[in-house]
Scaffold this motif. Structure first.
Motif, PDB file in Angstrom:
ATOM      1  N   TYR A   2     -46.153  -6.554  68.834  1.00  0.00           N
ATOM      2  CA  TYR A   2     -45.787  -6.728  67.425  1.00  0.00           C
ATOM      3  C   TYR A   2     -46.666  -7.787  66.753  1.00  0.00           C
ATOM      4  N   VAL A   3     -46.944  -8.860  67.497  1.00  0.00           N
ATOM      5  CA  VAL A   3     -47.837  -9.901  66.969  1.00  0.00           C
ATOM      6  C   VAL A   3     -49.247  -9.327  66.771  1.00  0.00           C
ATOM      7  N   ARG A   4     -49.688  -8.465  67.699  1.00  0.00           N
ATOM      8  CA  ARG A   4     -51.017  -7.824  67.560  1.00  0.00           C
ATOM      9  C   ARG A   4     -51.050  -6.947  66.317  1.00  0.00           C
ATOM     10  N   TRP A   5     -49.935  -6.257  66.028  1.00  0.00           N
ATOM     11  CA  TRP A   5     -49.889  -5.417  64.832  1.00  0.00           C
ATOM     12  C   TRP A   5     -50.066  -6.261  63.574  1.00  0.00           C
ATOM     13  N   PHE A   6     -49.399  -7.408  63.513  1.00  0.00           N
ATOM     14  CA  PHE A   6     -49.516  -8.305  62.364  1.00  0.00           C
ATOM     15  C   PHE A   6     -50.987  -8.705  62.163  1.00  0.00           C
ATOM     16  N   ASN A   7     -51.643  -9.089  63.255  1.00  0.00           N
ATOM     17  CA  ASN A   7     -53.042  -9.500  63.174  1.00  0.00           C
ATOM     18  C   ASN A   7     -53.933  -8.345  62.738  1.00  0.00           C
ATOM     19  N   ARG A   8     -53.634  -7.157  63.247  1.00  0.00           N
ATOM     20  CA  ARG A   8     -54.428  -5.977  62.853  1.00  0.00           C
ATOM     21  C   ARG A   8     -54.294  -5.717  61.352  1.00  0.00           C
TER      22      ARG A   8
ATOM     23  N   LEU B   6     -57.193  -5.507  58.694  1.00  0.00           N
ATOM     24  CA  LEU B   6     -57.395  -4.243  57.980  1.00  0.00           C
ATOM     25  C   LEU B   6     -57.482  -4.487  56.477  1.00  0.00           C
ATOM     26  N   VAL B   7     -56.582  -5.325  55.954  1.00  0.00           N
ATOM     27  CA  VAL B   7     -56.591  -5.663  54.522  1.00  0.00           C
ATOM     28  C   VAL B   7     -57.919  -6.317  54.153  1.00  0.00           C
ATOM     29  N   ALA B   8     -58.346  -7.296  54.954  1.00  0.00           N
ATOM     30  CA  ALA B   8     -59.612  -7.986  54.680  1.00  0.00           C
ATOM     31  C   ALA B   8     -60.795  -7.027  54.753  1.00  0.00           C
ATOM     32  N   THR B   9     -60.778  -6.118  55.729  1.00  0.00           N
ATOM     33  CA  THR B   9     -61.859  -5.134  55.881  1.00  0.00           C
ATOM     34  C   THR B   9     -61.941  -4.210  54.668  1.00  0.00           C
ATOM     35  N   GLU B  10     -60.772  -3.729  54.221  1.00  0.00           N
ATOM     36  CA  GLU B  10     -60.742  -2.808  53.081  1.00  0.00           C
ATOM     37  C   GLU B  10     -61.283  -3.469  51.807  1.00  0.00           C
ATOM     38  N   ILE B  11     -61.049  -4.773  51.667  1.00  0.00           N
ATOM     39  CA  ILE B  11     -61.526  -5.479  50.470  1.00  0.00           C
ATOM     40  C   ILE B  11     -63.025  -5.755  50.554  1.00  0.00           C
ATOM     41  N   CYS B  12     -63.495  -6.117  51.743  1.00  0.00           N
ATOM     42  CA  CYS B  12     -64.912  -6.485  51.895  1.00  0.00           C
ATOM     43  C   CYS B  12     -65.842  -5.276  51.996  1.00  0.00           C
ATOM     44  N   MET B  13     -65.309  -4.106  52.355  1.00  0.00           N
ATOM     45  CA  MET B  13     -66.152  -2.931  52.607  1.00  0.00           C
ATOM     46  C   MET B  13     -66.867  -2.365  51.374  1.00  0.00           C
ATOM     47  N   PRO B  14     -66.185  -2.128  50.229  1.00  0.00           N
ATOM     48  CA  PRO B  14     -66.858  -1.442  49.109  1.00  0.00           C
ATOM     49  C   PRO B  14     -68.109  -2.189  48.636  1.00  0.00           C
ATOM     50  N   ALA B  15     -69.143  -1.404  48.287  1.00  0.00           N
ATOM     51  CA  ALA B  15     -70.415  -2.002  47.850  1.00  0.00           C
ATOM     52  C   ALA B  15     -70.319  -2.573  46.436  1.00  0.00           C
TER      53      ALA B  15
ATOM     54  N   MET C  17     -46.409 -10.800  54.418  1.00  0.00           N
ATOM     55  CA  MET C  17     -47.154 -11.980  54.855  1.00  0.00           C
ATOM     56  C   MET C  17     -48.496 -11.598  55.457  1.00  0.00           C
ATOM     57  N   ALA C  18     -48.559 -10.468  56.159  1.00  0.00           N
ATOM     58  CA  ALA C  18     -49.836 -10.015  56.738  1.00  0.00           C
ATOM     59  C   ALA C  18     -50.844  -9.707  55.634  1.00  0.00           C
ATOM     60  N   ILE C  19     -50.374  -9.056  54.560  1.00  0.00           N
ATOM     61  CA  ILE C  19     -51.262  -8.717  53.438  1.00  0.00           C
ATOM     62  C   ILE C  19     -51.758  -9.996  52.758  1.00  0.00           C
ATOM     63  N   ILE C  20     -50.853 -10.934  52.495  1.00  0.00           N
ATOM     64  CA  ILE C  20     -51.243 -12.201  51.862  1.00  0.00           C
ATOM     65  C   ILE C  20     -52.230 -12.954  52.762  1.00  0.00           C
ATOM     66  N   SER C  21     -51.960 -12.957  54.068  1.00  0.00           N
ATOM     67  CA  SER C  21     -52.845 -13.652  55.014  1.00  0.00           C
ATOM     68  C   SER C  21     -54.231 -13.017  55.023  1.00  0.00           C
TER      69      SER C  21
END
Length: 386
Positions: free
Chosen positions: A171-177, A181-190, A219-223
């Motif tokens: 469950y802790v791994r899911w939170f980190n993922r 994932l949120v950070a990746t989705e934001i940083c990915m677009p050109a 909290m995961a999204i905000i983090s």
């Protein structure tokens, strides 16, 4: 080995039988993982044969207890297998996806191409959260914190039994993922405009999670949005409407031992207690803080009072906190599953920290020499470029 119980007369068994039955029923339902140990199963069978032999009516009840225990153990094994699959899938990190920033968009899927409705994504995140919660039993809290400091200062009865906290750790791994994932989705677009759209989308998803009572995903999204590679994208943030984000950030502010969050959690818990529908019963606490609270309660309070008596006040409070969690985890998710979204949440490639920084620098150039040196090193290490 000595027998667990003396062989009593039938009259005594009939007198204490119902109480022993109730104890076995509650024990096997609440702490099924105790009975993965062969010695424990042997003791259980020994008790069953002594009680059931004295009264035929007990056979039926004890048989039901054993059947339910077996079902729980099978479900626990399935939960551990599925969490292992998820963790294997989630570990297929590809930082070289940064290279896609210069290629046509269709090559790399993004969250908005899978789901562009914040409420739907919040519902699917709630599915994932409740699925993880359903596999976590109270024994995992006990084994995580209490087993290393037994009440009487001796080793646990079955010290050779491995600590079973796999569902809690998954469950802790899911939170980190989800953070990554949120950070990746934001940083990915050109393009800056697209990155701003993703930021606004996740702000709306976070708000829907708050409304649902899904504080862990919130909290995961905000983090994820507060990770340095994301927060440094000043031009991107300048283009996004962020008023709602700061309101949500305020709700999850750690100031005053998360006073605002704890107030919101109490409100959600009250709503849950008086609810008529599963939709209103949902309470998914910020799990890392729950673990921290239980840890400090266990570590900060002595098991025994100065006079040598058991500190029942401590154990009553531990039971209250874990018991409240057990009530929340039993809520059935009222939302319909969307397999495509769930599959994406579990399997979409995510950047490591280095990958996130590289994607961030590719999006908005470094602002100082330290960032320039790091960008150069990352391009060399991750992409093999000089």
């Amino acid at each position: 080995p000595k027998p667990l119980l003396p062989h009593p007369k039938q009259a005594k068994v009939r007198k204490f039988g119902p109480k022993i039955l109730q104890l076995l029923k509650e024990w096997t339902e609440t702490f099924p993982s105790d009975f993965r140990d062969e010695k424990m199963v042997g003791h259980l069978e020994d008790i069953i044969h002594r009680i059931a032999a004295c009264d035929e009516a007990y056979w039926k009840t004890l048989n039901q207890v054993l059947q339910k225990l077996n079902q729980r153990l099978v479900l626990m094994s399935q939960g551990e297998e599925s969490s292992l699959k998820v963790s294997v899938n989630a570990s297929s990190i590809s930082d070289k996806l940064v290279a896609f920033k210069t290629k046509p968009p269709p090559i790399q899927k993004d969250i908005l191409s899978i789901c562009n409705d914040p409420y739907t994504l919040a519902q699917q995140l709630t599915h994932v959260e409740l699925e993880h919660l359903s596999h976590i039993g109270p024994e995992e809290f006990v084994q995580a914190f209490v087993q290393k400091d037994p009440l009487d200062g001796t080793q646990p009865c079955f010290s050779d039994q491995k600590k079973k906290t796999s569902n809690l750790e998954a469950y802790v791994r899911w939170f980190n993922r989800l953070c990554y994932l949120v950070a990746t989705e934001i940083c990915m677009p050109a393009k800056k405009k697209q990155r701003a759209q993703v930021i606004e989308f996740f702000i709306d998803v976070a708000r829907e999670c708050f409304n649902i009572g899904n504080f862990n995903s919130l909290m995961a999204i905000i983090s994820g949005m507060n990770m340095s590679p994301v927060s440094r994208l000043k031009k991107t943030w300048g283009k996004a409407k962020t008023a709602k984000f700061f309101i949500l950030e305020h709700q999850m502010d750690p100031t005053g031992n998360f006073y605002n969050y704890r107030t919101a959690l109490r409100g959600a818990a009250h709503r849950s207690r008086t609810a008529n529908s599963n939709r209103e019963k949902i309470v998914i606490p910020f799990f890392s803080l729950l673990i921290k609270d239980i840890y400090f309660l266990n570590e900060g309070c002595a098991n025994r009072l100065p006079n040598g008596h058991v500190n029942f006040e401590k154990f009553v409070e531990l039971a209250r906190q874990v018991g409240e969690f057990m009530t929340w985890k039993q809520v059935e998710c009222p939302f319909e599953e969307d397999r495509a979204i769930l599959h994406y949440l579990h399997t979409a490639p995510v950047f490591s920290e280095d990958g996130l920084y590289l994607a961030s620098y590719e999006s908005e150039s470094p602002e100082n020499q330290v960032e320039k040196d790091r960008w150069k090193a990352l391009r060399s290490n991750v992409l093999g470029k000089t």
